[in-house]
Scaffold this motif. Structure first.
Motif, PDB file in Angstrom:
ATOM      1  N   ARG A 122      -0.983   0.452   1.718  1.00  0.00           N
ATOM      2  CA  ARG A 122      -1.627   1.428   0.832  1.00  0.00           C
ATOM      3  C   ARG A 122      -1.925   0.785  -0.524  1.00  0.00           C
ATOM      4  N   SER A 123      -0.971   0.073  -1.073  1.00  0.00           N
ATOM      5  CA  SER A 123      -1.167  -0.572  -2.373  1.00  0.00           C
ATOM      6  C   SER A 123      -2.304  -1.581  -2.323  1.00  0.00           C
ATOM      7  N   LEU A 124      -2.364  -2.357  -1.264  1.00  0.00           N
ATOM      8  CA  LEU A 124      -3.436  -3.335  -1.117  1.00  0.00           C
ATOM      9  C   LEU A 124      -4.790  -2.636  -0.987  1.00  0.00           C
ATOM     10  N   LEU A 125      -4.869  -1.608  -0.166  1.00  0.00           N
ATOM     11  CA  LEU A 125      -6.135  -0.878  -0.003  1.00  0.00           C
ATOM     12  C   LEU A 125      -6.571  -0.214  -1.304  1.00  0.00           C
ATOM     13  N   GLU A 126      -5.637   0.364  -2.042  1.00  0.00           N
ATOM     14  CA  GLU A 126      -5.985   0.963  -3.334  1.00  0.00           C
ATOM     15  C   GLU A 126      -6.589  -0.087  -4.253  1.00  0.00           C
TER      16      GLU A 126
END
Length: 164
Positions: A122-126
């Motif tokens: 999630r952090s990477l996609l954000e």
């Protein structure tokens, strides 16, 4: 060491896997295509990424366009140091196979973050959705914020200092 692919199609959809409930790592959560590097791939994570794409989707390397390294992520998992390479590319090929690892779906960009995702992914996609493709890869180190005490990832451009 792991290698992962973020594959987009011309409809601005990301190929994602809803992981099987029988998986040890992140059962039932949504993730990208990828997996562990084999011993002969340790110096070539791109080859591992292409192999994982083929194993999990049946999509051939020549059906993928512009596949390039966009992220390197480092994190601790207990006493294990994990290093993950994320490549971004495009294809309009529909996956040809099914895999016991999970179900494959094309997810529209605006719905990607609505899926239940592992924290790291999630952090990477954000970050990717906010910053888009970059000329140089990003390197991220996962840890805990000194201010809030919450999990976080610190991102920096990954460039050769001799080239600056």
């Amino acid at each position: 060491m792991m290698s992962t692919a973020l594959l987009w199609n011309s409809r601005d959809e990301l190929l994602m896997m809803k992981r099987s409930l029988t998986r040890t790592l992140s059962p039932g959560l949504w993730a990208a295509i990828g997996g562990h590097l084999e011993p002969d791939e340790l110096s070539n994570p791109r080859a591992a990424c292409l192999r994982e794409i083929w194993e999990e989707t049946g999509i051939e390397h020549d059906e993928i366009h512009g596949l390039r390294l966009q992220y390197i992520l480092l994190r601790l998992n207990g006493q294990e140091v994990r290093q993950q390479f994320f490549y971004v590319g495009s294809t309009d090929v529909t996956p040809r196979i099914t895999t016991p690892e999970g179900e494959l779906h094309w997810v529209p960009r605006e719905l990607v973050l609505e899926r239940p995702l592992p924290f790291i992914f999630r952090s990477l996609l954000e970050h990717y959705l906010a910053n888009g493709p970059a000329p140089d890869p990003w390197i991220g180190s996962a840890g805990v914020s000194k201010d809030s005490g919450l999990p976080t990832i610190h991102w920096n451009p990954f460039v050769d200092p001799k080239e600056v």
